[in-house]
Design a protein around this motif. Sequence first.
Motif, mmCIF file in Angstrom:
data_model
loop_
_atom_site.group_PDB
_atom_site.id
_atom_site.type_symbol
_atom_site.label_atom_id
_atom_site.label_comp_id
_atom_site.label_asym_id
_atom_site.label_seq_id
_atom_site.Cartn_x
_atom_site.Cartn_y
_atom_site.Cartn_z
ATOM 1 N N GLN A 36 5.270 -8.153 -5.135
ATOM 2 C CA GLN A 36 4.047 -8.195 -4.334
ATOM 3 C C GLN A 36 3.027 -7.182 -4.844
ATOM 4 N N TYR A 37 3.500 -6.023 -5.220
ATOM 5 C CA TYR A 37 2.609 -4.974 -5.700
ATOM 6 C C TYR A 37 1.973 -5.364 -7.030
ATOM 7 N N GLU A 93 -2.450 -7.175 -10.577
ATOM 8 C CA GLU A 93 -2.949 -8.147 -11.553
ATOM 9 C C GLU A 93 -4.041 -9.026 -10.956
ATOM 10 N N GLY A 94 -4.051 -9.143 -9.632
ATOM 11 C CA GLY A 94 -5.111 -9.918 -8.983
ATOM 12 C C GLY A 94 -6.355 -9.100 -8.692
ATOM 13 N N GLY A 95 -6.326 -7.826 -9.065
ATOM 14 C CA GLY A 95 -7.496 -6.975 -8.890
ATOM 15 C C GLY A 95 -7.683 -6.446 -7.483
ATOM 16 N N ARG A 96 -6.672 -6.617 -6.616
ATOM 17 C CA ARG A 96 -6.798 -6.147 -5.244
ATOM 18 C C ARG A 96 -6.442 -4.664 -5.104
ATOM 19 N N ILE A 97 -5.761 -4.119 -6.123
ATOM 20 C CA ILE A 97 -5.375 -2.711 -6.133
ATOM 21 C C ILE A 97 -5.684 -2.146 -7.509
ATOM 22 N N THR A 98 -6.190 -0.932 -7.548
ATOM 23 C CA THR A 98 -6.495 -0.268 -8.817
ATOM 24 C C THR A 98 -5.195 -0.034 -9.591
ATOM 25 N N LYS A 131 0.819 -1.206 0.000
ATOM 26 C CA LYS A 131 0.000 0.000 0.000
ATOM 27 C C LYS A 131 0.856 1.261 0.000
ATOM 28 N N HIS A 139 1.838 1.693 -3.486
ATOM 29 C CA HIS A 139 0.708 2.156 -4.295
ATOM 30 C C HIS A 139 0.500 3.661 -4.122
ATOM 31 N N ASP A 198 1.578 -8.306 -8.267
ATOM 32 C CA ASP A 198 0.638 -9.418 -8.049
ATOM 33 C C ASP A 198 -0.709 -8.889 -7.556
ATOM 34 N N ALA A 199 -0.667 -7.886 -6.658
ATOM 35 C CA ALA A 199 -1.907 -7.304 -6.145
ATOM 36 C C ALA A 199 -2.665 -6.567 -7.245
#
Length: 327
Positions: free
Chosen positions: A301-302, A307-312, A255, A258, A304-305
């Motif tokens: 880690q970022y 591409e996994g849709g967990r972060i815009t 985060k 991000h 992956d987040a």
Amino acid sequence: MTLQRHRHRVESGPKTQWSGFRPLFDWRGNEWKRFYRLETLAAAVDGAVRGKDWFIIPSVQAVLGPAEVFSLSFSLVRENVDTLTFRMDATNARRKRASFAFVAAKNDKECSASARTGHAYLRTLCERVPESVVRPHRGGTVYLPDRHRRAAHGRVVYAYVTQWLPGYETVGIDGNMQFCALGERRHTFTIAETEALKAQIVGLMARSYDARRRNGMGVPDIMAGDLLVRRTRRGLPRLKVVACRRMVSGVSPVKALHAILAGAWDCGGRAMPLAPSNPETLWEGLAGALGRDTAVQWLRQYLDAVEGGRITPPAVDVAGLREIVMK
């Protein structure tokens, strides 16, 4: 413009001088609003340094030594929505000299609260990234009496002292979304220099993050003068943080990253991304700040987040970053 000067010889304590009393303007050309007369601040500081001053003289003596401070010269150099910044030149009885910045809040309410918090943030950031942050000294309050001497209308404003940064100018953003130095003569940095300065900001914010405390520096407010820059004849210009308005707390490295990669400045309705557009330049900023292994770990880690849709998805070249970290 001829500078207005105010000289005071107090019965005891240092001789003081004030100059540069003039209107100052924001990046749009609008005059900054003030809530007290500069002469009122000058008189209040003069009274403080010959009386019970707990932060101005002690800050000077921490640098020059315990000898009596003989003179203090204040010159207004910068202003923003919250504070007035003066260059403060000090001389002691042994003829030692040093320059400082004296930063005073512009009112006793929200400006003083912001200045007090920002001073504390500078202390934290200077411990974490001392090479990129102005060194703060002591802070305290100055009492500004009402012009009609009505006790109920007096104000107590927060102020603090930092090191002076010779050769540094305020950073701005021009109409082409490039950084500029707002000195006596405005200088616009090239696109390549702007990208390199963005990488410095990315690296600075990454280094400011403390994984144990899970906090770090928020996006610096360019329009409020949070960053200064020094131009050099050779090599890249260098940045210094002189104000911090926000620390992000309770965030993971993902985060925190991000906040950096999705950060942007509002330039009159147009957004200027904080992150460099070139993924290689962005990578160099992160790797230089964190070390290659940590930078790879954070970015993997970022990504992956993302591409996994967990972060815009941010406005950066995600595919280019993925290619770099997979090498």
